[in-house]
Design a protein around this motif. Structure first.
Motif, mmCIF file in Angstrom:
data_model
loop_
_atom_site.group_PDB
_atom_site.id
_atom_site.type_symbol
_atom_site.label_atom_id
_atom_site.label_comp_id
_atom_site.label_asym_id
_atom_site.label_seq_id
_atom_site.Cartn_x
_atom_site.Cartn_y
_atom_site.Cartn_z
ATOM 1 N N ASN A 27 20.573 -44.881 -11.327
ATOM 2 C CA ASN A 27 21.398 -44.618 -10.156
ATOM 3 C C ASN A 27 22.583 -43.718 -10.503
ATOM 4 O O ASN A 27 23.396 -44.033 -11.372
ATOM 5 C CB ASN A 27 21.928 -45.932 -9.568
ATOM 6 C CG ASN A 27 20.823 -46.717 -8.873
ATOM 7 O OD1 ASN A 27 19.789 -46.149 -8.502
ATOM 8 N ND2 ASN A 27 21.026 -48.014 -8.700
ATOM 9 N N GLY A 28 22.656 -42.572 -9.824
ATOM 10 C CA GLY A 28 23.788 -41.670 -10.008
ATOM 11 C C GLY A 28 23.712 -40.791 -11.233
ATOM 12 O O GLY A 28 24.600 -39.960 -11.461
ATOM 13 N N PRO A 31 23.621 -32.425 -4.980
ATOM 14 C CA PRO A 31 24.423 -33.352 -4.179
ATOM 15 C C PRO A 31 23.579 -34.206 -3.240
ATOM 16 O O PRO A 31 23.925 -35.363 -2.969
ATOM 17 C CB PRO A 31 25.350 -32.411 -3.380
ATOM 18 C CG PRO A 31 25.422 -31.165 -4.195
ATOM 19 C CD PRO A 31 24.055 -31.032 -4.786
ATOM 20 N N GLU A 32 22.463 -33.657 -2.738
ATOM 21 C CA GLU A 32 21.585 -34.408 -1.844
ATOM 22 C C GLU A 32 20.964 -35.613 -2.546
ATOM 23 O O GLU A 32 20.576 -36.597 -1.888
ATOM 24 C CB GLU A 32 20.469 -33.498 -1.313
ATOM 25 C CG GLU A 32 20.967 -32.298 -0.498
ATOM 26 C CD GLU A 32 19.842 -31.347 -0.144
ATOM 27 O OE1 GLU A 32 18.672 -31.698 -0.422
ATOM 28 O OE2 GLU A 32 20.125 -30.265 0.400
ATOM 29 N N GLN A 34 22.479 -37.570 -4.495
ATOM 30 C CA GLN A 34 23.567 -38.535 -4.742
ATOM 31 C C GLN A 34 23.788 -38.746 -6.236
ATOM 32 O O GLN A 34 23.927 -39.878 -6.716
ATOM 33 C CB GLN A 34 23.268 -39.868 -4.040
ATOM 34 C CG GLN A 34 23.175 -39.726 -2.523
ATOM 35 C CD GLN A 34 22.918 -41.051 -1.816
ATOM 36 O OE1 GLN A 34 22.273 -41.946 -2.366
ATOM 37 N NE2 GLN A 34 23.432 -41.189 -0.601
ATOM 38 N N GLU A 47 25.996 -38.484 -9.518
ATOM 39 C CA GLU A 47 27.408 -38.483 -9.917
ATOM 40 C C GLU A 47 27.585 -37.858 -11.290
ATOM 41 O O GLU A 47 28.607 -37.232 -11.577
ATOM 42 C CB GLU A 47 27.952 -39.917 -9.921
ATOM 43 C CG GLU A 47 27.905 -40.589 -8.552
ATOM 44 C CD GLU A 47 28.275 -42.060 -8.620
ATOM 45 O OE1 GLU A 47 28.613 -42.538 -9.731
ATOM 46 O OE2 GLU A 47 28.223 -42.736 -7.578
#
Length: 272
Positions: free
Chosen positions: A167-168, A195-196, A198, A200
């Motif tokens: 995740n990220g 960016p789409e 998500q 980080e």
């Protein structure tokens, strides 16, 4: 004039029958097999060829039947699409010319044409065959370039994937040779998607790069800056000494860049 008009009428009225004979004679000269489809298509084309020749005998030189042009282009495109060589087609033309020359000479003798008339008709035949060759080669080159560009686009897509890790977090492995086209693809097609997803944190891995020059090194690190402006924390891995030297020569400041020897080290540092 009367003799040439008689020949013109003969060619037009017997175009299909004569085309069958011409194609049969051409194939006999070939040292390879020709498909039934190609034979039938050649008969159609040469029948129109003879019909057009009959109409052009007493007209100005320069025109070529549209069917011949279409057939020539299709031959070139089909050969390129099969990844065959253009010589596979061009090798047929010398025998084709010889058969047509013999055919015209036989017809001319039968109808008692003058030397001047024979030369005129032969010039028309050779002109049309020359145009056919040109159209075939041009179509082959256009199709080959189209296939090459499509292949390069597909390779760019495959060689610059954004790979989610958790995740990220994702990895952007840079593989092969980085050139101006690859850099443009990264800027226009890869960066907007990050960016789409998500993401980080993004690991830019340079370990798979084969070659890179100083100009492209500058573009690559501009990508690094753009990602930073998007709020994405970027880590760099696999940066070899020669690549680092290229970057430094472009005035790129490494002091703010987080670098690691490999992706595993970068992930370990993130999870601490």
């Amino acid at each position: 004039m009367k003799s040439t008009l008689t020949v013109a009428h003969y060619l037009k009225e017997n175009a299909e029958l004569l085309a069958n004979k011409i194609v049969d004679d051409i194939i006999k000269k070939f040292g390879f097999q020709v498909s039934e489809e190609d034979i039938n298509q050649a008969i159609i084309v040469y029948a129109e060829f003879l019909s057009f020749l009959s109409e052009s005998i007493d007209c100005e030189e320069g025109s070529v039947p549209e069917q011949l042009l279409k057939w020539s282009r299709e031959n070139g495109e089909k050969t390129a699409a099969k990844h065959n060589r253009i010589s596979d087609i061009l090798i047929r033309y010398p025998d084709t010319r010889m058969v047509f020359a013999d055919f015209i000479l036989n017809v001319s003798a039968e109808f008692g044409l003058s030397t001047e008339d024979v030369i005129l008709i032969l010039k028309r035949v050779h002109h049309m065959l020359d145009v056919s060759i040109n159209e075939t080669v041009l179509a082959f080159e256009r199709k080959s370039e189209e296939i090459l560009e499509k292949t390069k686009t597909e390779l760019r897509e495959l060689s610059t994937p954004v790979v989610p890790i958790e995740n990220g977090l994702a990895v952007l492995p840079l593989i092969g040779t980085i050139d101006a086209d690859r850099t443009e693809h990264l800027m226009n097609n890869v960066l907007p998607k990050i960016p789409e997803l998500q993401i980080e944190r993004l690991i830019m891995d340079f370990s798979g790069i084969v070659d890179i020059d100083s100009e492209v090194a500058s573009h690559i690190f501009n990508i690094y800056r753009v990602l930073g402006l998007l709020g994405i924390d970027v880590l760099v891995t696999g940066l070899r000494p020669e690549l680092a030297i290229s970057a430094v020569s472009e005035g790129i400041d490494f002091s703010s860049i987080k670098t690691f020897a490999n992706v595993k080290q970068a992930i370990s540092a993130i999870n601490k």
